[in-house]
Scaffold this motif. Structure first.
Motif: not given
Length: 138
Positions: A39, A43, A73, A76, A80
């Motif tokens: 990740d 990102d 995070r 997110g 994602r």
């Protein structure tokens, strides 16, 4: 100097449960660690220096780094993942549409045009053309 050997019946059921639990948690920890690392690289909203900082934190102090990353995070990460899955599905669907193409059955007009071309080239006689034409129309 006596060496004590453990046999299968010397290992209690609760100890086997705790061993399996710790093993499961260990595997889950590595899965989470790799998901966080993936990740970080996936990102696009953070800069390269921020990616390097997060990666350094996760690799140097893994438990604390992963915990802080998931708290800071984590929301997110899910969005994602969903965005990447949708993008992959859209690309796959587009590939299928391009590869399959329009596979409509040839119409009788197309077949008659093809027969006319074959007759014009002289590959079939007029009699064969008439039989094929009757077959297409009938």
């Amino acid at each position: 100097m006596a060496v004590h050997t453990y046999l299968a019946y010397d290992y209690p059921l609760l100890s086997a449960f705790w061993t399996m639990l710790w093993f499961f948690l260990w595997i889950m920890w590595f899965i989470l660690l790799f998901r966080v690392i993936v990740d970080i690289f996936r990102d696009d909203s953070i800069s390269g220096w921020a990616k390097a900082g997060w990666l350094l934190l996760v690799l140097v102090v893994p438990f604390l780094g992963v915990l802080v990353y998931v708290i800071a995070r984590g929301r997110g990460m899910g969005s994602r993942d969903v965005a990447q899955a949708r993008a992959q599905k859209a690309e796959f669907d587009q590939y299928i549409r391009e590869t399959a193409g329009p596979q409509a059955a040839p119409t009788s007009v197309d077949q008659l045009a093809k027969l006319s071309e074959i007759r014009a080239r002289g590959d079939i006689t007029d009699e064969e053309f008439q039989r094929a034409k009757a077959k297409v129309l009938g």
